[in-house]
Design a protein around this motif. Sequence first.
Motif, PDB file in Angstrom:
ATOM      1  N   MET A  97       0.779  -1.290   0.100  1.00  0.00           N
ATOM      2  CA  MET A  97      -0.066   0.075  -0.229  1.00  0.00           C
ATOM      3  C   MET A  97       0.865   1.198   0.135  1.00  0.00           C
ATOM      4  N   SER A  98       1.995   1.218   0.728  1.00  0.00           N
ATOM      5  CA  SER A  98       2.773   2.233   0.821  1.00  0.00           C
ATOM      6  C   SER A  98       3.558   2.565  -0.588  1.00  0.00           C
ATOM      7  N   VAL A  99       3.992   1.409  -1.212  1.00  0.00           N
ATOM      8  CA  VAL A  99       4.484   1.495  -2.734  1.00  0.00           C
ATOM      9  C   VAL A  99       3.259   2.180  -3.618  1.00  0.00           C
ATOM     10  N   THR A 100       2.113   1.848  -3.432  1.00  0.00           N
ATOM     11  CA  THR A 100       0.890   2.505  -4.402  1.00  0.00           C
ATOM     12  C   THR A 100       0.940   3.993  -3.970  1.00  0.00           C
ATOM     13  N   VAL A 101       0.855   4.188  -2.688  1.00  0.00           N
ATOM     14  CA  VAL A 101       0.692   5.631  -2.356  1.00  0.00           C
ATOM     15  C   VAL A 101       1.833   6.442  -2.840  1.00  0.00           C
ATOM     16  N   GLY A 102       3.012   6.250  -2.990  1.00  0.00           N
ATOM     17  CA  GLY A 102       4.089   6.761  -3.637  1.00  0.00           C
ATOM     18  C   GLY A 102       3.875   6.943  -5.064  1.00  0.00           C
ATOM     19  N   ARG A 103       3.283   5.798  -5.730  1.00  0.00           N
ATOM     20  CA  ARG A 103       3.143   5.980  -7.122  1.00  0.00           C
ATOM     21  C   ARG A 103       1.857   6.900  -7.578  1.00  0.00           C
ATOM     22  N   GLU A 104       0.896   6.671  -6.931  1.00  0.00           N
ATOM     23  CA  GLU A 104      -0.417   7.619  -7.069  1.00  0.00           C
ATOM     24  C   GLU A 104      -0.028   8.916  -6.779  1.00  0.00           C
ATOM     25  N   MET A 105       0.765   9.573  -5.603  1.00  0.00           N
ATOM     26  CA  MET A 105       1.253  10.670  -5.466  1.00  0.00           C
ATOM     27  C   MET A 105       2.247  11.312  -6.374  1.00  0.00           C
ATOM     28  N   ALA A 106       3.033  10.647  -7.063  1.00  0.00           N
ATOM     29  CA  ALA A 106       3.884  10.772  -7.966  1.00  0.00           C
ATOM     30  C   ALA A 106       3.135  11.276  -9.298  1.00  0.00           C
ATOM     31  N   ASN A 107       2.138  10.482  -9.624  1.00  0.00           N
ATOM     32  CA  ASN A 107       1.487  10.911 -10.708  1.00  0.00           C
ATOM     33  C   ASN A 107       0.468  12.017 -10.517  1.00  0.00           C
ATOM     34  N   ALA A 108      -0.019  12.192  -9.396  1.00  0.00           N
ATOM     35  CA  ALA A 108      -0.577  13.554  -8.937  1.00  0.00           C
ATOM     36  C   ALA A 108       0.187  14.641  -8.894  1.00  0.00           C
ATOM     37  N   GLU A 109       1.241  14.556  -8.500  1.00  0.00           N
ATOM     38  CA  GLU A 109       2.320  15.880  -8.542  1.00  0.00           C
ATOM     39  C   GLU A 109       3.000  16.100 -10.036  1.00  0.00           C
ATOM     40  N   ARG A 110       2.523  15.241 -11.032  1.00  0.00           N
ATOM     41  CA  ARG A 110       3.098  15.682 -12.526  1.00  0.00           C
ATOM     42  C   ARG A 110       2.926  17.165 -12.771  1.00  0.00           C
ATOM     43  N   TYR A 111       4.089  17.528 -13.638  1.00  0.00           N
ATOM     44  CA  TYR A 111       4.125  19.055 -13.901  1.00  0.00           C
ATOM     45  C   TYR A 111       4.220  19.987 -12.735  1.00  0.00           C
ATOM     46  N   MET A 112       3.919  19.691 -11.545  1.00  0.00           N
ATOM     47  CA  MET A 112       4.334  20.521 -10.583  1.00  0.00           C
ATOM     48  C   MET A 112       5.736  21.117 -10.593  1.00  0.00           C
ATOM     49  N   THR A 113       6.865  20.530 -11.249  1.00  0.00           N
ATOM     50  CA  THR A 113       8.029  21.333 -11.512  1.00  0.00           C
ATOM     51  C   THR A 113       8.023  22.238 -12.653  1.00  0.00           C
ATOM     52  N   VAL A 114       6.930  22.260 -13.397  1.00  0.00           N
ATOM     53  CA  VAL A 114       6.937  23.188 -14.438  1.00  0.00           C
ATOM     54  C   VAL A 114       6.586  24.335 -13.705  1.00  0.00           C
ATOM     55  N   LEU A 115       5.388  24.510 -12.858  1.00  0.00           N
ATOM     56  CA  LEU A 115       4.929  25.484 -12.249  1.00  0.00           C
ATOM     57  C   LEU A 115       6.122  26.262 -11.317  1.00  0.00           C
ATOM     58  N   ALA A 116       6.944  25.306 -10.647  1.00  0.00           N
ATOM     59  CA  ALA A 116       7.989  25.989  -9.774  1.00  0.00           C
ATOM     60  C   ALA A 116       9.072  26.490 -10.720  1.00  0.00           C
ATOM     61  N   SER A 117       9.478  25.774 -11.892  1.00  0.00           N
ATOM     62  CA  SER A 117      10.387  26.514 -12.758  1.00  0.00           C
ATOM     63  C   SER A 117      10.097  27.808 -13.250  1.00  0.00           C
ATOM     64  N   VAL A 118       8.728  27.723 -13.815  1.00  0.00           N
ATOM     65  CA  VAL A 118       8.193  29.193 -14.315  1.00  0.00           C
ATOM     66  C   VAL A 118       8.244  30.222 -13.338  1.00  0.00           C
ATOM     67  N   GLY A 119       7.687  29.924 -12.188  1.00  0.00           N
ATOM     68  CA  GLY A 119       7.582  30.709 -10.905  1.00  0.00           C
ATOM     69  C   GLY A 119       8.805  31.284 -10.610  1.00  0.00           C
ATOM     70  N   SER A 120       9.937  30.561 -10.909  1.00  0.00           N
ATOM     71  CA  SER A 120      11.358  30.858 -10.270  1.00  0.00           C
ATOM     72  C   SER A 120      12.099  31.685 -11.229  1.00  0.00           C
ATOM     73  N   ALA A 121      11.930  31.111 -12.396  1.00  0.00           N
ATOM     74  CA  ALA A 121      12.707  31.560 -13.644  1.00  0.00           C
ATOM     75  C   ALA A 121      12.155  32.594 -14.573  1.00  0.00           C
ATOM     76  N   GLY A 122      10.718  32.759 -14.381  1.00  0.00           N
ATOM     77  CA  GLY A 122      10.090  33.688 -15.306  1.00  0.00           C
ATOM     78  C   GLY A 122      10.681  35.334 -15.092  1.00  0.00           C
ATOM     79  N   PRO A 123      10.756  35.795 -13.762  1.00  0.00           N
ATOM     80  CA  PRO A 123      11.186  36.857 -13.632  1.00  0.00           C
ATOM     81  C   PRO A 123      12.681  37.251 -14.379  1.00  0.00           C
ATOM     82  N   PHE A 124      13.221  36.253 -14.171  1.00  0.00           N
ATOM     83  CA  PHE A 124      14.736  36.496 -14.585  1.00  0.00           C
ATOM     84  C   PHE A 124      14.897  36.232 -16.014  1.00  0.00           C
ATOM     85  N   VAL A 125      14.143  35.791 -16.502  1.00  0.00           N
ATOM     86  CA  VAL A 125      14.073  35.686 -17.918  1.00  0.00           C
ATOM     87  C   VAL A 125      13.641  36.979 -18.516  1.00  0.00           C
ATOM     88  N   GLY A 126      12.550  37.391 -17.888  1.00  0.00           N
ATOM     89  CA  GLY A 126      11.982  38.658 -18.249  1.00  0.00           C
ATOM     90  C   GLY A 126      13.106  39.826 -18.406  1.00  0.00           C
TER      91      GLY A 126
END
Length: 244
Positions: free
Chosen positions: A131-160
Motif C-alpha cells: 500500500m505504501s508503494v501504491t501511495v508513492g506511485r499515485e502521489m507521483a502521478n498526482a504531482e506531475r508537472y508541478m516542477t513546471v510551475l516551480a520552474s516558471v515561477g522561479s525563472a520567469g522574472p529572470f528571463v524577463g
Amino acid sequence: MNPTILDALGVAAVAAPVHDLSMWGLFWQADAVVKLVMLGLVGASVWTWAIIFDKAMKLRRMKAAAAQFEERFWSGGSLDALFDEVSANPADPLSATFAAGMQEWRMASEKGLGGNSSLRTGLAQRVERVMSVTVGREMANAERYMTVLASVGSAGPFVGLFGTVWGIMRAFTNIAAQQNTSLAVVAPGIAEALFATAIGLVAAIPAVLAYNIFSSDLARFGERLDSFVTEFSAILQRHLEERG
C-alpha cells in the motif's frame, strides 16, 4: 513666424519616428532577442495556465472520489464486495491503495500464509508495504508537472529581466547612434525592454501561487493516504489476530 522655420519644423515632424506604444506595437518594435524572450514567456504562461486548470480539476475529482470511497469503506459493508467493485478501475488514489492492499491480502490468504504468528506478521508488513508503494506511485502521478510551475515561477522574472537588460542595451545603443537624449528617443526603447519584465511577472506570479496552493493540497492528500494505510493495516492486523 518665419516660413523657413515652419518648413524646418514640418520636416522634423515628418522625420521623427512614430512609435506604437500599445502592447502589440511594443512587441513588433522590439529587438529580435527581446521578441524571442517575450514569445517564450507567453508560451510558458499558456502552459502554466493549462497545468493550473488541469491540476485544479484533477484535485477536485480526487477529493470528491476519495470522500465517496471513505464513506463506503467506513459504512460497515463487506470489504471483499468493495474490493470486487473498485479493483478493476480505481477512481482515485485512495481506492487504488485499498485495492493494492486487498489484492495482496487475498493472494496470501489463498495460499494459507496466515497460519502462524511469524507468517501473520510478515503478511501484515507486506500488505502495508504494498500500500505504501501504491501511495508513492499515485502521489507521483498526482504531482506531475508541478516542477513546471516551480520552474516558471522561479525563472520567469529572470528571463524577463534578461529581455529587459538586452532591450535597454539596444536603447542606449540607439541613443548613442542618434546622439539624441530626448524623451521621445529614449522612451520607446525603454518601454519595449520593460514590457519583457512585465510578461515575465505575468507568467511567474500565477505559477508561484498555483504551486503553493497545489503543494499544500497534495501534501494534505498524501497525509490522508498515509493515515488510511495505517488504519487499514490495523484492521487487517486485528483480523489476523482473530484468525490466530
